[in-house]
Design a protein around this motif. Structure first.
Motif, PDB file in Angstrom:
ATOM      1  N   PRO A  12      14.253 -25.776 -40.031  1.00  0.00           N
ATOM      2  CA  PRO A  12      15.102 -25.168 -38.886  1.00  0.00           C
ATOM      3  C   PRO A  12      15.767 -26.519 -38.049  1.00  0.00           C
ATOM      4  N   ALA A  13      16.840 -26.094 -37.344  1.00  0.00           N
ATOM      5  CA  ALA A  13      17.630 -26.945 -36.468  1.00  0.00           C
ATOM      6  C   ALA A  13      16.860 -27.351 -35.457  1.00  0.00           C
ATOM      7  N   MET A  14      17.169 -28.565 -34.879  1.00  0.00           N
ATOM      8  CA  MET A  14      16.410 -29.230 -33.909  1.00  0.00           C
ATOM      9  C   MET A  14      16.748 -28.261 -32.504  1.00  0.00           C
ATOM     10  N   GLY A  15      17.890 -27.773 -32.292  1.00  0.00           N
ATOM     11  CA  GLY A  15      18.309 -27.333 -31.048  1.00  0.00           C
ATOM     12  C   GLY A  15      18.533 -25.724 -31.042  1.00  0.00           C
ATOM     13  N   GLU A  16      18.376 -25.462 -29.836  1.00  0.00           N
ATOM     14  CA  GLU A  16      18.876 -23.833 -29.762  1.00  0.00           C
ATOM     15  C   GLU A  16      20.106 -23.966 -28.720  1.00  0.00           C
ATOM     16  N   VAL A  17      21.110 -23.386 -29.198  1.00  0.00           N
ATOM     17  CA  VAL A  17      22.170 -23.237 -28.061  1.00  0.00           C
ATOM     18  C   VAL A  17      22.014 -21.904 -27.497  1.00  0.00           C
ATOM     19  N   VAL A  18      22.005 -22.064 -26.157  1.00  0.00           N
ATOM     20  CA  VAL A  18      22.111 -20.719 -25.142  1.00  0.00           C
ATOM     21  C   VAL A  18      23.670 -20.398 -24.693  1.00  0.00           C
ATOM     22  N   SER A  19      24.032 -19.492 -24.885  1.00  0.00           N
ATOM     23  CA  SER A  19      25.472 -18.993 -24.589  1.00  0.00           C
ATOM     24  C   SER A  19      25.340 -17.767 -23.782  1.00  0.00           C
ATOM     25  N   CYS A  20      26.049 -17.816 -22.470  1.00  0.00           N
ATOM     26  CA  CYS A  20      25.998 -16.678 -21.603  1.00  0.00           C
ATOM     27  C   CYS A  20      27.405 -16.443 -20.908  1.00  0.00           C
ATOM     28  N   ASP A  21      27.238 -15.073 -20.399  1.00  0.00           N
ATOM     29  CA  ASP A  21      28.255 -14.727 -19.799  1.00  0.00           C
ATOM     30  C   ASP A  21      27.888 -14.286 -18.381  1.00  0.00           C
ATOM     31  N   LEU A  22      27.904 -14.992 -17.342  1.00  0.00           N
ATOM     32  CA  LEU A  22      27.350 -14.563 -16.053  1.00  0.00           C
ATOM     33  C   LEU A  22      28.399 -14.332 -14.943  1.00  0.00           C
ATOM     34  N   SER A  23      28.467 -13.069 -14.667  1.00  0.00           N
ATOM     35  CA  SER A  23      29.522 -12.632 -13.749  1.00  0.00           C
ATOM     36  C   SER A  23      31.165 -13.120 -14.153  1.00  0.00           C
ATOM     37  N   GLY A  24      31.228 -13.388 -15.334  1.00  0.00           N
ATOM     38  CA  GLY A  24      32.722 -13.684 -15.856  1.00  0.00           C
ATOM     39  C   GLY A  24      32.814 -15.209 -15.962  1.00  0.00           C
ATOM     40  N   VAL A  25      31.765 -15.871 -15.860  1.00  0.00           N
ATOM     41  CA  VAL A  25      31.710 -17.160 -16.252  1.00  0.00           C
ATOM     42  C   VAL A  25      31.095 -17.832 -17.344  1.00  0.00           C
ATOM     43  N   PRO A  26      31.378 -18.301 -18.222  1.00  0.00           N
ATOM     44  CA  PRO A  26      30.797 -18.968 -19.382  1.00  0.00           C
ATOM     45  C   PRO A  26      29.888 -19.927 -19.106  1.00  0.00           C
ATOM     46  N   VAL A  27      28.583 -19.937 -19.617  1.00  0.00           N
ATOM     47  CA  VAL A  27      27.580 -20.783 -19.343  1.00  0.00           C
ATOM     48  C   VAL A  27      27.100 -21.297 -20.650  1.00  0.00           C
ATOM     49  N   ARG A  28      26.845 -22.450 -21.071  1.00  0.00           N
ATOM     50  CA  ARG A  28      26.318 -22.804 -22.417  1.00  0.00           C
ATOM     51  C   ARG A  28      25.569 -24.075 -22.341  1.00  0.00           C
ATOM     52  N   PHE A  29      24.453 -24.139 -22.941  1.00  0.00           N
ATOM     53  CA  PHE A  29      23.645 -25.147 -23.008  1.00  0.00           C
ATOM     54  C   PHE A  29      22.721 -25.400 -24.126  1.00  0.00           C
ATOM     55  N   GLU A  30      22.103 -26.682 -24.617  1.00  0.00           N
ATOM     56  CA  GLU A  30      21.321 -26.534 -25.595  1.00  0.00           C
ATOM     57  C   GLU A  30      19.960 -27.115 -25.353  1.00  0.00           C
ATOM     58  N   ILE A  31      19.023 -26.367 -25.808  1.00  0.00           N
ATOM     59  CA  ILE A  31      17.629 -26.937 -26.005  1.00  0.00           C
ATOM     60  C   ILE A  31      17.145 -27.595 -27.038  1.00  0.00           C
ATOM     61  N   ASP A  32      16.855 -28.946 -26.800  1.00  0.00           N
ATOM     62  CA  ASP A  32      15.972 -29.597 -28.018  1.00  0.00           C
ATOM     63  C   ASP A  32      14.604 -29.504 -28.049  1.00  0.00           C
ATOM     64  N   ARG A  33      14.091 -28.848 -28.706  1.00  0.00           N
ATOM     65  CA  ARG A  33      12.791 -28.376 -28.748  1.00  0.00           C
ATOM     66  C   ARG A  33      12.004 -29.610 -29.004  1.00  0.00           C
ATOM     67  N   ALA A  34      12.353 -30.750 -29.722  1.00  0.00           N
ATOM     68  CA  ALA A  34      11.666 -32.022 -29.710  1.00  0.00           C
ATOM     69  C   ALA A  34      11.267 -32.737 -28.480  1.00  0.00           C
ATOM     70  N   GLN A  35      12.041 -32.459 -27.369  1.00  0.00           N
ATOM     71  CA  GLN A  35      11.620 -32.853 -26.223  1.00  0.00           C
ATOM     72  C   GLN A  35      10.646 -32.405 -25.369  1.00  0.00           C
ATOM     73  N   PHE A  36      10.076 -31.333 -25.980  1.00  0.00           N
ATOM     74  CA  PHE A  36       9.005 -30.803 -25.393  1.00  0.00           C
ATOM     75  C   PHE A  36       7.603 -30.889 -26.111  1.00  0.00           C
ATOM     76  N   ALA A  37       7.678 -31.776 -27.047  1.00  0.00           N
ATOM     77  CA  ALA A  37       6.555 -32.334 -27.866  1.00  0.00           C
ATOM     78  C   ALA A  37       5.814 -33.130 -27.099  1.00  0.00           C
ATOM     79  N   PRO A  38       4.493 -33.207 -27.404  1.00  0.00           N
ATOM     80  CA  PRO A  38       3.264 -33.779 -26.623  1.00  0.00           C
ATOM     81  C   PRO A  38       3.493 -35.281 -26.866  1.00  0.00           C
ATOM     82  N   ALA A  39       3.018 -36.218 -26.024  1.00  0.00           N
ATOM     83  CA  ALA A  39       3.221 -37.725 -26.394  1.00  0.00           C
ATOM     84  C   ALA A  39       2.283 -38.105 -27.489  1.00  0.00           C
ATOM     85  N   LEU A  40       2.638 -39.038 -28.414  1.00  0.00           N
ATOM     86  CA  LEU A  40       1.730 -39.257 -29.421  1.00  0.00           C
ATOM     87  C   LEU A  40       0.513 -40.179 -28.857  1.00  0.00           C
TER      88      LEU A  40
END
Length: 110
Positions: A12-40
């Protein structure tokens, strides 16, 4: 060895891209799931989770949010006010800032 490499590349890809249309304004960001991994190691410093949000013509860093099927981000605006965007599991999204509230729909692209 090539078999292992191919299997790793097919994962699987490392990130999820979230794409939105909020009141006509395009919003886009990526979530890298690896950033949520617990510390080793418990002595490891706290990791900073960050994403770059593209909102219309503006771009700014924010902290991504993942809670079950909820996605979003939090940031502090230039004047120090909280900015938050939340996408519910049904795809509805809400962006709030000190003087602004935008609503609309979002989807997770992979």
């Amino acid at each position: 060895m090539p078999t292992v490499l191919c299997a790793a590349m097919a994962g699987p890809a490392m990130g999820e891209v979230v794409s939105c249309d909020l009141s006509g304004v395009p919003v886009r960001f990526e979530i890298d799931r690896a950033q949520f991994a617990p510390a080793l190691d418990p002595n490891e410093p706290t990791r900073r989770r960050v994403t770059i949000v593209q909102m219309g013509d503006a771009q700014f860093p924010a902290e991504p949010i993942v809670m079950g099927d909820v996605r979003g981000f939090w940031a502090a605006s230039d004047d120090g006010a909280d900015v938050m965007m939340v996408m519910q599991g049904d795809g509805s999204g809400v962006y709030t800032a000190a003087d602004q509230r935008l609503t609309g729909t979002c989807e997770v692209l992979q």
